[in-house]
Design a protein around this motif. Structure first.
Motif, PDB file in Angstrom:
ATOM      1  N   PHE A  74      15.123  48.265  -0.421  1.00 53.78           N
ATOM      2  CA  PHE A  74      14.040  48.114   0.553  1.00 53.78           C
ATOM      3  C   PHE A  74      12.786  47.599  -0.165  1.00 53.78           C
ATOM      4  N   PRO A  75      12.708  46.299  -0.418  1.00 52.27           N
ATOM      5  CA  PRO A  75      11.510  45.775  -1.087  1.00 52.27           C
ATOM      6  C   PRO A  75      10.342  45.611  -0.113  1.00 52.27           C
ATOM      7  N   ASN A  76       9.153  45.899  -0.601  1.00 57.43           N
ATOM      8  CA  ASN A  76       7.949  45.658   0.207  1.00 57.43           C
ATOM      9  C   ASN A  76       7.339  44.317  -0.219  1.00 57.43           C
ATOM     10  N   ASN A  77       7.341  43.363   0.691  1.00 55.03           N
ATOM     11  CA  ASN A  77       6.777  42.051   0.392  1.00 55.03           C
ATOM     12  C   ASN A  77       5.476  41.806   1.139  1.00 55.03           C
ATOM     13  N   ASP A  78       4.888  42.862   1.668  1.00 57.10           N
ATOM     14  CA  ASP A  78       3.611  42.728   2.375  1.00 57.10           C
ATOM     15  C   ASP A  78       2.487  43.244   1.499  1.00 57.10           C
ATOM     16  N   ASN A  79       1.307  42.744   1.777  1.00 47.33           N
ATOM     17  CA  ASN A  79       0.159  43.150   0.981  1.00 47.33           C
ATOM     18  C   ASN A  79      -0.484  44.410   1.558  1.00 47.33           C
ATOM     19  N   LEU A  80       0.320  45.302   2.018  1.00 50.61           N
ATOM     20  CA  LEU A  80      -0.133  46.608   2.512  1.00 50.61           C
ATOM     21  C   LEU A  80       1.044  47.576   2.420  1.00 50.61           C
ATOM     22  N   PHE A  81       0.733  48.834   2.708  1.00 48.71           N
ATOM     23  CA  PHE A  81       1.776  49.852   2.607  1.00 48.71           C
ATOM     24  C   PHE A  81       2.675  49.859   3.832  1.00 48.71           C
ATOM     25  N   HIS A  82       3.929  50.162   3.589  1.00 54.14           N
ATOM     26  CA  HIS A  82       4.821  50.588   4.661  1.00 54.14           C
ATOM     27  C   HIS A  82       5.385  51.946   4.232  1.00 54.14           C
ATOM     28  N   ASN A  83       5.929  52.660   5.179  1.00 54.91           N
ATOM     29  CA  ASN A  83       6.587  53.937   4.871  1.00 54.91           C
ATOM     30  C   ASN A  83       7.919  53.961   5.622  1.00 54.91           C
ATOM     31  N   VAL A  84       8.952  53.495   4.946  1.00 62.04           N
ATOM     32  CA  VAL A  84      10.259  53.359   5.585  1.00 62.04           C
ATOM     33  C   VAL A  84      10.930  54.725   5.671  1.00 62.04           C
ATOM     34  N   PHE A  85      11.480  55.019   6.843  1.00 62.59           N
ATOM     35  CA  PHE A  85      12.176  56.301   6.979  1.00 62.59           C
ATOM     36  C   PHE A  85      13.256  56.194   8.031  1.00 62.59           C
TER      37      PHE A  85
ATOM     38  N   THR B  52     -28.080  58.026   9.737  1.00 64.17           N
ATOM     39  CA  THR B  52     -26.912  58.638   9.101  1.00 64.17           C
ATOM     40  C   THR B  52     -26.319  57.686   8.072  1.00 64.17           C
ATOM     41  N   PHE B  53     -26.034  58.228   6.922  1.00 61.57           N
ATOM     42  CA  PHE B  53     -25.333  57.482   5.880  1.00 61.57           C
ATOM     43  C   PHE B  53     -24.014  58.207   5.614  1.00 61.57           C
ATOM     44  N   GLY B  54     -22.979  57.439   5.430  1.00 63.82           N
ATOM     45  CA  GLY B  54     -21.696  58.084   5.183  1.00 63.82           C
ATOM     46  C   GLY B  54     -20.874  57.343   4.155  1.00 63.82           C
ATOM     47  N   GLY B  55     -19.985  58.061   3.532  1.00 63.59           N
ATOM     48  CA  GLY B  55     -19.029  57.451   2.614  1.00 63.59           C
ATOM     49  C   GLY B  55     -17.653  58.006   2.906  1.00 63.59           C
ATOM     50  N   ASP B  56     -16.638  57.212   2.696  1.00 61.15           N
ATOM     51  CA  ASP B  56     -15.288  57.707   2.951  1.00 61.15           C
ATOM     52  C   ASP B  56     -14.318  57.103   1.964  1.00 61.15           C
ATOM     53  N   ILE B  57     -13.251  57.789   1.757  1.00 63.95           N
ATOM     54  CA  ILE B  57     -12.212  57.312   0.847  1.00 63.95           C
ATOM     55  C   ILE B  57     -10.858  57.654   1.442  1.00 63.95           C
ATOM     56  N   ASP B  58      -9.957  56.723   1.335  1.00 63.54           N
ATOM     57  CA  ASP B  58      -8.619  56.888   1.889  1.00 63.54           C
ATOM     58  C   ASP B  58      -7.644  56.474   0.799  1.00 63.54           C
ATOM     59  N   PHE B  59      -6.835  57.392   0.371  1.00 66.94           N
ATOM     60  CA  PHE B  59      -5.893  57.073  -0.700  1.00 66.94           C
ATOM     61  C   PHE B  59      -4.515  57.584  -0.333  1.00 66.94           C
ATOM     62  N   SER B  60      -3.527  56.777  -0.580  1.00 67.88           N
ATOM     63  CA  SER B  60      -2.163  57.259  -0.348  1.00 67.88           C
ATOM     64  C   SER B  60      -1.214  56.585  -1.323  1.00 67.88           C
ATOM     65  N   PHE B  61      -0.198  57.301  -1.681  1.00 68.00           N
ATOM     66  CA  PHE B  61       0.852  56.743  -2.524  1.00 68.00           C
ATOM     67  C   PHE B  61       2.092  57.612  -2.374  1.00 68.00           C
TER      68      PHE B  61
END
Lengths: 235, 395
Positions: A125-136, B267-276
Motif C-alpha cells: 500500500f504505497p502512498n503517492n500523495d503529498n498528504l496522509f492517508h490512513n488505510v484500514f 484574540t491571538f491564537g496558535g495551534d499545532i496538529d501532528f500525526s504519524f
C-alpha cells in the motif's frame, strides 16, 4: 434409533465420497491437462467513477487545500473489473506472485479500485500523495489499520483467508477499494481492449462472476470442456 | 417537562432556501451529496454548583444529529452546508456557503454565507465521529461570568451559567455570517474572513441569526505544513462583540457615551496538529481580551490552552486524553467611584478528559469518556466531574 443413526453416518460417508471423487476428478483433470479456457469481454463501458470521486473530494468540508486540484485520472476497466469463478469446488492454492501487487493511494483515490489476489499474497500500500492517508479494513478475512505515513512510504499486508476485503481511508471518507482474495487461481482482470482470459480451468460446470467497482454485477453458469475455449460476454 | 420544538424564522428561511436549492440542483445537475452523523449519549455528572455539572447531576440521555448537504454546481462553484440538532430540538444552521474555488486560476477560494471562522484548526474534530471526547476543547465550551444580557460579570455566583446567556471566549464550532477568502501556496495555507460577529458572539447563537453590532469582525489565519503530518498555525481576530443598543432587564439603556466600537475583542491564537502512524496530537492556545475600560477600568483578559493526544492501539481501539486550562486576569471594579481590591473576573479552571473509543464498524463508533474538572478560587472545588458514553454513526 440405532438404525437412524447408522443411516445418517452412511449418508455422510456417501456424500463425502462423492465430493472427494469430484475433487479428485478436478485435480486429476488439471494434472492430466484436461482443462479449458474461459475468455470473453466486458461490453459495458467503464463508468466514470473518477468523476464522482472528484466531486466528493471537492466537497470535503475541512480540507485545508479545498480546491479542485489536479483532475483524477479516469479508471481503466482493468482497474475496475474482475472476472472470477465463484464455485471452483476445490481449493487450489497458488504460490504468491514474486512481485507484490499494489494498491496505490494516488490523487486521493485508491488505484486500482478492485484488486484480485490469491490467498497468501502480500499486498503493498504505497502512498503517492503529498498528504496522509490512513488505510484500514474491518472486513472479516483481514482486519488491519496501517496508520498514517507520508508520500514515498509503503506498508504491506498479507491476505491469508479468501473473501472480500473492503478497504477505506480513515481521513478521506470517500476513498474505498476492494480486494478479492481467492483460494484458487481462476480469476482475471481485463486487458486494455476490455477482454479477459482465464486459462487452465479444469473441465466442469461453474458460475462465472463479474465484479465491477464496489459490487458483484452479474454471474453466469458456464461449462468448461477440455481443450476448448468457453466464451462469455458480460454486458 | 413538556417542551415544544422551537423553530425560528431563520430556520424556516434556511430550510426553504435549502429546499429550493436542492430542488434546482437535483433537477439540473444531480450533483447533490448528502451525508451526516447521528449520535446518542448517556451522561452522568456530579451534582455540584457548576456549569460543568450536566443537567444538575441527573444521569441523562441525549442525542445529536448533523446533516451535511453539499452540491457541486459547476466545476468550481460549490454549495456546502451543515445542519445540527440536539435534544433541544432547535435546528442550527452551522455552515451555509456558496464557494467559488480556484478564482482566476489563482490559489484563491472565496465563499460567502454562514462560514467557518478561520480561527484555530478544529476541523472535523467538531463532529462526534471524529471527536474522541464528548465536548469541544475547554476554551470553546466554558461560559464566562460575563453575561450577554447586561454585560455584567458575576464572578461571585458559582452558578452563573444558569443564566445561559454568558459569553464564551471562542464560540463553540465558530461559524458566522460573512465572507472568507482562503487558499494555499506551497506549504502555506491562508484564510481571511469578515464576519457579522466575533469569536465570542457569533450569529450561530444569536436570536435572529444576525448580530446587533454595526462593526465587522476581522479574522485571519496563517499556517504552514513543513512536513506531511505537521501543521503549525497562527490566528488573529479583532472586532466588536457587543450590541449597538441595549436595555438592561431593568430597562436601563446604555450610557449616552456608550460606543460598542470601543469595546473590541482581540484574540491571538496558535495551534499545532501532528500525526504519524497511529498517533495524533492537537494543541491550541489563545489569548483573548475584551475591552471594558469604561466599565471596569481594564480589559477582561483570558489565556487558555488545550492539548489532546490519540493513539490507536490495535485496529478498532483508540485511547485519547485531553487537558485544557483557562486563566483570567485580575481587575478592580469601580463601585460608586471607589476601586475594589483586584480580583479575577472569572475563576481559573482546568479540565482533564480521558477517552476510550471502539469502532464497531467503519460507520459506527462507541466511546466512553471521563471528564475531571477543577475550578480554582472557590472555597472548595465544585463536584462536577462527569462520565459519559456515546454511540455515533455516520452515513
Amino acid at each position: 434409533m440405532r438404525h437412524a443413526s447408522f443411516r445418517r453416518v452412511y449418508a455422510y460417508c456417501i456424500c463425502s465420497l462423492i465430493l472427494l471423487a469430484a475433487a479428485c476428478h478436478i485435480v486429476r483433470a488439471q494434472q492430466n491437462g484436461a482443462t479449458g479456457t474461459i475468455q470473453g469481454s466486458i461490453l459495458a463501458p467503464a463508468e466514470d467513477i473518477s468523476g464522482s470521486f472528484m466531486r466528493e473530494k471537492k466537497l470535503l468540508h475541512y480540507d485545508s487545500h479545498n480546491h479542485a486540484g489536479e483532475p483524477i485520472q479516469s479508471y481503466r476497466l482493468a482497474e475496475l473489473a474482475v472476472v472470477y469463478i465463484e464455485d471452483a469446488g476445490v481449493r487450489a492454492p497458488t504460490p504468491p506472485p514474486a512481485e507484490h501487487p499494489r494498491l496505490n493511494q494516488f490523487q486521493m483515490v485508491f488505484r486500482p479500485l478492485v484488486l484480485a489476489v490469491s490467498a497468501g499474497t502480500t499486498v503493498d500500500f504505497p502512498n503517492n500523495d503529498n498528504l496522509f492517508h490512513n488505510v484500514f479494513s474491518y472486513s472479516q478475512p483481514k482486519e488491519f489499520d496501517l496508520g498514517r505515513y507520508p508520500r514515498g512510504d509503503m506498508r504491506s499486508v498479507r491476505f491469508d483467508k479468501p473473501g472480500t476485503v473492503n478497504v477505506f481511508c480513515d481521513i478521506h471518507s470517500y476513498m474505498y477499494a476492494t480486494i478479492l482474495v481467492f483460494d484458487h487461481p481462476y480469476f482475471a482482470v481485463c486487458d486494455d481492449d476490455d477482454n479477459f482470459a482465464i486459462p487452465a480451468v479444469p473441465e466442469g460446470h461453474y458460475t462465472l462472476a463479474y465484479w465491477y467497482g464496489r459490487k458483484k454485477m452479474e454471474s453466469k453458469r458456464i461449462t468448461v470442456k477440455a481443450g476448448e475455449t468457453t466464451t462469455v460476454m458480460f454486458q | 417537562m413538556n417542551r415544544n420544538p422551537r423553530i425560528s424564522v431563520r430556520t424556516l428561511l434556511a430550510a426553504l432556501v435549502l429546499l429550493f436549492l436542492l430542488g434546482g440542483v437535483t433537477r439540473t445537475f444531480g450533483q447533490v451529496h448528502i451525508a451526516g452523523q447521528a449520535s446518542a449519549a448517556w451522561t452522568a455528572s456530579q451534582p455540584g454548583p457548576s456549569q460543568y455539572s450536566f443537567n444538575d447531576g441527573r444521569s441523562t440521555f441525549g442525542w445529536r444529529g448533523d446533516l451535511f448537504v453539499d452540491a457541486e454546481l459547476s466545476d468550481n462553484v460549490l454549495f456546502l452546508s451543515s445542519f445540527r440538532m440536539d435534544q433541544d430540538r432547535t435546528l442550527n444552521v452551522d455552515l451555509f456557503v456558496l464557494r467559488v474555488t480556484d478564482v482566476l486560476s489563482l490559489p484563491l477560494n472565496v465563499e460567502a454565507g454562514e462560514t467557518e471562522i478561520p480561527f484555530g484548526n478544529l476541523g472535523e474534530r467538531r463532529y462526534p465521529k471524529t471527536n474522541p471526547f464528548l465536548t469541544l476543547p475547554l476554551g470553546r465550551e466554558h461560559a464566562t461570568t460575563l453575561r450577554r444580557s447586561d454585560y455584567e460579570i458575576y464572578s461571585t455566583d458559582p452558578q452563573y451559567s444558569a443564566a445561559t446567556n454568558n459569553f464564551r471566549l471562542l464560540d463553540r464550532g465558530l461559524y458566522d455570517l460573512g465572507f472568507k477568502a482562503f487558499g494555499s501556496v506551497g506549504v502555506v495555507d491562508y484564510a481571511f474572513a469578515l464576519t457579522n460577529g466575533m469569536l465570542s458572539s457569533t450569529s450561530t447563537y444569536a436570536t435572529n441569526g444576525l448580530n446587533g453590532s454595526k462593526g465587522i469582525g476581522k479574522i485571519a489565519r496563517l499556517s504552514v505544513t513543513p512536513v506531511i503530518g505537521l501543521t503549525i498555525g497562527a490566528s488573529w481576530a479583532k472586532g466588536p462583540f457587543l450590541k449597538d443598543s441595549w436595555n438592561s432587564p431593568q430597562g436601563y439603556p446604555y450610557p449616552a457615551t456608550y460606543d460598542p466600537l470601543t469595546h473590541q475583542q482581540r484574540t491571538f491564537g496558535g495551534d499545532i496538529d501532528f500525526s504519524f502512524e497511529h498517533f495524533s496530537f492537537y494543541g491550541e492556545t489563545f489569548f483573548n481580551s475584551w475591552d471594558f475600560a469604561d466599565e471596569y477600568g481594564a480589559s477582561l483578559d483570558a489565556f487558555g490552552y488545550s492539548a489532546e493526544a490519540r493513539y490507536t492501539i490495535v485496529p478498532r481501539f483508540t485511547v485519547g486524553a485531553r487537558v485544557g486550562e483557562l486563566r483570567f486576569n485580575k481587575m478592580s471594579r469601580n463601585i460608586y467611584g471607589v476601586l475594589s481590591s483586584p480580583e479575577r473576573w472569572d475563576h481559573n479552571v482546568m479540565r482533564v478528559e480521558t477517552a476510550l473509543g471502539y469502532r464497531v464498524s467503519r460507520e459506527m463508533l462507541l466511546k466512553a469518556v471521563y471528564v475531571w474538572n477543577r475550578t480554582f478560587g472557590l472555597p472548595s472545588d465544585p463536584r462536577d466531574n462527569s462520565f459519559g458514553v456515546q454511540s455515533v454513526v455516520s452515513f
